[in-house]
Write an enzyme that holds these catalytic residues in place. Structure first.
Site, mmCIF file in Angstrom:
data_model
loop_
_atom_site.group_PDB
_atom_site.id
_atom_site.type_symbol
_atom_site.label_atom_id
_atom_site.label_comp_id
_atom_site.label_asym_id
_atom_site.label_seq_id
_atom_site.Cartn_x
_atom_site.Cartn_y
_atom_site.Cartn_z
ATOM 1 N N TYR A 153 0.822 -1.211 0.000
ATOM 2 C CA TYR A 153 0.000 0.000 0.000
ATOM 3 C C TYR A 153 0.859 1.265 0.000
ATOM 4 O O TYR A 153 0.448 2.284 -0.524
ATOM 5 C CB TYR A 153 -0.913 0.029 1.230
ATOM 6 C CG TYR A 153 -2.242 -0.652 1.061
ATOM 7 C CD1 TYR A 153 -2.314 -1.969 0.642
ATOM 8 C CD2 TYR A 153 -3.435 0.020 1.331
ATOM 9 C CE1 TYR A 153 -3.528 -2.604 0.503
ATOM 10 C CE2 TYR A 153 -4.662 -0.607 1.191
ATOM 11 C CZ TYR A 153 -4.704 -1.913 0.776
ATOM 12 O OH TYR A 153 -5.918 -2.532 0.639
ATOM 13 N N LYS A 203 3.189 -15.130 1.818
ATOM 14 C CA LYS A 203 3.387 -15.816 0.536
ATOM 15 C C LYS A 203 4.874 -16.105 0.449
ATOM 16 O O LYS A 203 5.588 -15.620 -0.452
ATOM 17 C CB LYS A 203 2.857 -14.916 -0.605
ATOM 18 C CG LYS A 203 2.823 -15.566 -1.969
ATOM 19 C CD LYS A 203 1.731 -16.607 -2.152
ATOM 20 C CE LYS A 203 1.881 -17.305 -3.493
ATOM 21 N NZ LYS A 203 0.999 -18.468 -3.656
#
Ligand code: IPM
Ligand code: MG
Length: 376
Positions: A153, A203
């Site tokens: 972000y 991840k």
């Protein structure tokens, strides 16, 4: 009482009210009525300062985050936020749009790195969930702890530029170890106060960020031997949350993954209209936090102005504000119980209405009335 003139003996708190766009003002009205009633019953005073934010601020002040709004927030004990955005402002340059121009800068400005999103499925609301009843029988209670001021972000560079003769977009995912450590502490502490179970999402099979995230969370876990920690890749987590939501307790996630998984959790629990959230900074040392409190859902322009939106997420966000920023736990319990009783009594706004027996469809203000009647 919400009254600036009230007597000195009653403790007063200053709250910035940023209702914003779409259904924001409608659901905020109900949250304010609930706060008014609960403050009378529990003897505290709130001085509310309404300020413009988002699209309405663009319309009236030519900026999504006017200086007066930031100043009001700086001088307040907490921010109660509605929602921002809508089709009217979607074609503005990215940085001037309500989300990027107001919500994200507010989070960054106040260092609100810890986003708590409680996904609570009441047993009486199981039928409103799109997930098979046998999977969520009895309801569930999962807390998503989302990192809110880092990751993709906010990482730099971030741009759309011409590279090698074609438009190329770049977003950069960056996490410093200290950023992972502080959000991990929030998650472990939350797990300690619940069932000592934490699932960390990453991840790590693809992203360097995932490797550091997992390593750092593992390291911090040594300080919390009572908490059982496991790790899931985000794609697998998306699947497991639907398959076996009742087995999760606290879910810790980086910014983008937490954004996505918390919407999923909201839907499994019945509706985005039920889900509150707290965005907190560092502890002020007394167990309290400066924070911004907002529904997990958005401005829902498709139903705005009709008075049919579910006010529960906004009302439950107000309750989180009383709990985390003002330390008014009994008043917060009173609101949480009133919402639960109202749902148990069968009252449903359209988003959670099903044709189950003994349920009654109500609009936004009727839902607010019922909740106020149930306050202790
Ligand atoms: C949320 C929202 C915001 C986010 C948007 C409106 C910028 O989806 O609070 O989850 O992505 O953080
Ligand atoms: Mg989101």
């Amino acid at each position: 009482m919400i009254d600036p003139q009230s007597e000195m003996s009653v403790k007063n708190y200053n709250i910035s009210i940023l209702s914003g766009d779409g259904i924001g003002p409608e659901v905020m009205d109900e949250a304010i009525r609930v706060l008014d009633s609960v403050s009378g019953k529990h003897e505290f005073n709130l001085t509310l300062d309404n300020q413009l934010v988002g699209g309405i601020a663009i319309d009236e002040k030519s900026t999504p985050l006017p200086e007066e709004t930031v100043k009001s927030c700086e001088e307040s004990d907490a921010i109660l936020f509605g929602s921002v955005g809508g089709p009217k402002w979607e074609s503005l340059p990215p940085d001037q749009q309500p989300e990027r121009g107001a919500l994200l800068p507010l989070r960054k400005h106040f260092g609100l790195f810890a986003n708590l999103r409680p996904s609570l499925c009441f047993p009486s609301l199981v039928g409103a969930s799109p997930v098979r009843t046998d999977i969520i029988e009895g309801g569930f209670d999962v807390l998503c702890v989302r990192e809110l001021t880092g990751g993709i972000y906010f990482g730099e560079p971030k741009s759309i530029n011409e590279i090698d003769g074609e438009k190329t977009a770049i977003d950069t995912m960056v996490y410093r170890e200290s950023e992972i450590e502080r959000i991990a502490h929030v998650a472990f502490n939350a797990a300690k106060g619940r069932s000592n179970k934490l699932t960390s999402i990453d991840k790590a099979n693809v992203l360097r960020n995932g490797i550091l995230w997992r390593e750092t969370v593992e390291k911090i876990s040594q300080q919390y031997p009572e908490v059982t920690l496991d790790h899931l890749y985000v794609d697998n987590a998306a699947m497991q949350l639907i398959r076996r939501p009742k087995e999760f307790d606290v879910v810790l996630a980086p910014n983008l993954f937490g954004d996505i998984l918390s919407d999923e959790m909201a839907m499994i629990a019945g509706s985005l209209g039920m889900l509150a959230s707290a965005s907190l900074g560092e502890s002020k040392g007394d167990g309290l936090y400066f924070g911004m409190y907002e529904p997990s859902g958005g401005s829902a322009p498709d139903i705005a102005g009709q008075g049919i939106a579910n006010p529960c997420a906004q009302i439950l966000s107000a309750s989180l504000m009383l709990r985390y920023s003002l330390g008014l736990n009994e008043a917060a319990d009173s609101i949480d119980n009133a919402v639960r009783r109202t749902i148990d009594d069968g009252f449903r706004t359209g988003d959670i209405f099903t044709d189950e027996p003994n349920t009654i469809q109500v609009n936004t203000s009727e839902m607010g009335n019922k909740i106020i009647e149930n306050l202790s």
